[in-house]
Design a protein around this motif. Structure first.
Motif, mmCIF file in Angstrom:
data_model
loop_
_atom_site.group_PDB
_atom_site.id
_atom_site.type_symbol
_atom_site.label_atom_id
_atom_site.label_comp_id
_atom_site.label_asym_id
_atom_site.label_seq_id
_atom_site.Cartn_x
_atom_site.Cartn_y
_atom_site.Cartn_z
ATOM 1 N N SER A 35 -21.412 21.875 12.386
ATOM 2 C CA SER A 35 -20.710 22.977 11.926
ATOM 3 C C SER A 35 -19.567 23.077 12.857
ATOM 4 O O SER A 35 -18.281 23.212 12.203
ATOM 5 N N THR B 236 -24.955 26.005 3.765
ATOM 6 C CA THR B 236 -25.237 24.640 4.044
ATOM 7 C C THR B 236 -25.953 23.562 3.530
ATOM 8 O O THR B 236 -25.513 22.488 3.612
ATOM 9 N N PHE C 88 -27.339 21.166 13.784
ATOM 10 C CA PHE C 88 -26.445 22.011 12.808
ATOM 11 C C PHE C 88 -25.020 22.728 13.648
ATOM 12 O O PHE C 88 -24.014 22.482 12.987
ATOM 13 N N GLY D 285 -28.569 30.143 5.200
ATOM 14 C CA GLY D 285 -28.301 28.640 4.873
ATOM 15 C C GLY D 285 -27.977 28.181 3.749
ATOM 16 O O GLY D 285 -28.048 26.866 3.398
ATOM 17 N N THR D 286 -27.638 28.970 2.637
ATOM 18 C CA THR D 286 -27.382 28.632 1.339
ATOM 19 C C THR D 286 -26.206 27.596 1.231
ATOM 20 O O THR D 286 -26.192 26.681 0.632
ATOM 21 N N TYR E 246 -35.556 23.566 11.355
ATOM 22 C CA TYR E 246 -34.681 23.961 12.227
ATOM 23 C C TYR E 246 -34.149 23.162 13.191
ATOM 24 O O TYR E 246 -35.004 22.494 13.929
ATOM 25 N N GLN E 247 -32.842 22.580 13.350
ATOM 26 C CA GLN E 247 -32.223 22.007 14.221
ATOM 27 C C GLN E 247 -30.971 22.390 14.883
ATOM 28 O O GLN E 247 -30.019 22.172 14.496
ATOM 29 N N ARG E 248 -31.182 23.496 15.635
ATOM 30 C CA ARG E 248 -30.142 24.338 16.204
ATOM 31 C C ARG E 248 -28.898 23.382 16.655
ATOM 32 O O ARG E 248 -27.752 23.483 16.119
ATOM 33 N N SER F 4 -35.207 26.781 3.822
ATOM 34 C CA SER F 4 -34.042 26.457 4.702
ATOM 35 C C SER F 4 -34.415 27.387 6.137
ATOM 36 O O SER F 4 -34.846 28.590 5.912
ATOM 37 N N GLY G 67 -28.385 36.882 2.209
ATOM 38 C CA GLY G 67 -27.241 36.151 3.118
ATOM 39 C C GLY G 67 -27.674 35.661 4.393
ATOM 40 O O GLY G 67 -28.628 36.107 4.747
#
Ligand code: ATP
Ligand code: MG
Length: 376
Positions: free
Chosen positions: A347, A150, A343, A147-148, A338-340, A311, A144
């Protein structure tokens, strides 16, 4: 036979007559008076059949035909109904994508008979064609929080942004689906398609009635299982029929299987054209993915149907792409950086990153993934 029909006809007496006849025969009908409005209606609603006048001011019936065939509802049956009875007009309409041609005035009995026959034909074609035309891509994670979901949402959205495709995203993650929340949809309180997998009376048509159109992405969602739903009770045969019906929902169907075992997983994996295993570049995720891939192989899934998507939701620097490939001996089709901030912003607005920030590096990776999946 029930069915949904869009009537595009500028002459209001004719329109009223046709709508009354069709509704009287049990069809659900939407009617509009203009071609442009008609195309929008068809692309929004994906009706089973379009009844189309040819001579209309503005966008003509010919142009409507052409646009529907090039758009996301390209599988819709189109029946032209026109006063033009020349061979030339008929040929032109058929060449532009009409499936049948009726010359006005049409007797009610003939209209209904043709409509029923064309809807039946459409349904058969959809079911037969699903295997050759539609693509079913399944996504699973071995763990878990990697990022699945996403990846599933962004792959589906990236595909939908290419206008030529109709895209369905099916949320089969258990014990609870999250894709509806991620897309800002008013998710139903109940697990709505439960009865579908319980009674096994599968049909593409019936399943498609549960789809929700997302306001934030060019796709339709099959909303997920709800917390506490008894998803383990379903019968294997019914789930197989369900998986077959899934294939027929659209040109491109993305199925999120989450990271837990469920009765949906084996039949969907059997049907899938490609299986994407989402992996984070760190040792725990890679090791669990190795076990997952091994189980897939042992379950008879050929290695060439399995691909990796790297991911990186936590910005891990542990393993390089080539280390992941070496460890898992499986091809990587995309590596999402990684693009905090990007995303996080997407989100928060409940919009897929590819829609919100199409120029970002991550979006270009989802694009690449979508391109690769169009060829499987
Ligand atoms: N490449 C990335 N860079 C930065 N943040 C990301 C990236 N990918 C996903 N995220 C963020 O990480 C979080 C977890 O993502 P997501 O919900 O898709 O994971 P999941 O594997 O489906 O989790 P779960 O097990 O809860 O279903 C989300 O807040 C998401 O926005
Ligand atoms: Mg998830």
């Amino acid at each position: 036979m029930a069915g949904r029909i869009a009537v595009i006809e500028d002459d209001s007496p004719t329109r009223d007559y046709v709508v009354r006849a069709l509704e009287g025969a049990g069809f659900t009908v939407d009617a509009v008076a203009q071609g442009a409005e008609g195309v929008a209606l068809v692309e929004r609603e994906h009706p089973d059949l379009v009844l189309l006048d040819l001579m209309m001011p503005g966008v003509t019936g010919y142009q409507v035909c052409e646009r529907i065939r090039k758009g996301p509802a390209s599988h819709t049956q189109i029946v032209v109904m026109s006063v033009l009875e020349g061979v030339e007009e008929k040929v032109k309409a058929l060449e532009l994508g009409a499936d049948d041609y009726l010359v006005k005035p049409v007797a009610t009995a003939e209209l209904l008979a043709r409509v029923r026959s064309m809807i039946g034909r459409g349904e058969r074609l959809r079911q037969e064609g699903a295997r050759t035309n539609g693509r079913l891509v399944a996504l699973a994670g071995a763990k878990g929080g990697i990022g699945t979901s996403t990846v599933a949402v962004n792959l589906a959205a990236a595909h939908g942004m290419k206008k030529a495709h109709s895209v369905v995203l099916a949320d089969l993650a258990v014990p609870v689906g999250t894709l509806g929340i991620m897309l800002g949809l008013p998710i139903p309180e109940k697990w709505v398609w439960r009865e579908f997998v319980m009674d096994g009376a599968a049909s593409v048509h019936r399943l498609s009635s549960y789809l929700m159109r997302s306001p934030n992405a060019p796709l339709r969602l099959l909303p997920g299982v709800r917390q506490g739903s008894p998803y383990r009770d379903v019968q294997p045969e019914a789930v197989s029929a369900f998986a077959t019906a899934l294939r027929g929902l659209a040109d491109f169907v993305v199925v999120e299987l989450g990271n837990q075992p469920s009765p949906f997983v084996p039949p969907v994996l059997r049907q899938a054209d490609a299986i994407l295993v989402v992996v984070e570049p760190e040792v725990v995720s890679v090791e669990l993915s190795a076990h997952l891939i091994d189980r897939l192989h042992k379950g008879g899934i050929l290695p060439d149907r399995i691909r990796l998507v790297i991911s990186n939701p936590h910005g891990s620097l542990q393993l390089s792409r080539s280390e992941v490939i070496t460890a898992l001996k499986t091809e990587v089709v995309a590596a999402i950086p990684y693009q905090r901030d990007e995303f996080s912003a997407a989100s928060k607005r409940r919009v897929p990153l590819v829609v919100q920030q199409p120029q970002s590096t991550a979006a270009s990776q989802f694009e690449e993934l979508s391109r690769a999946m169009a060829q499987v």
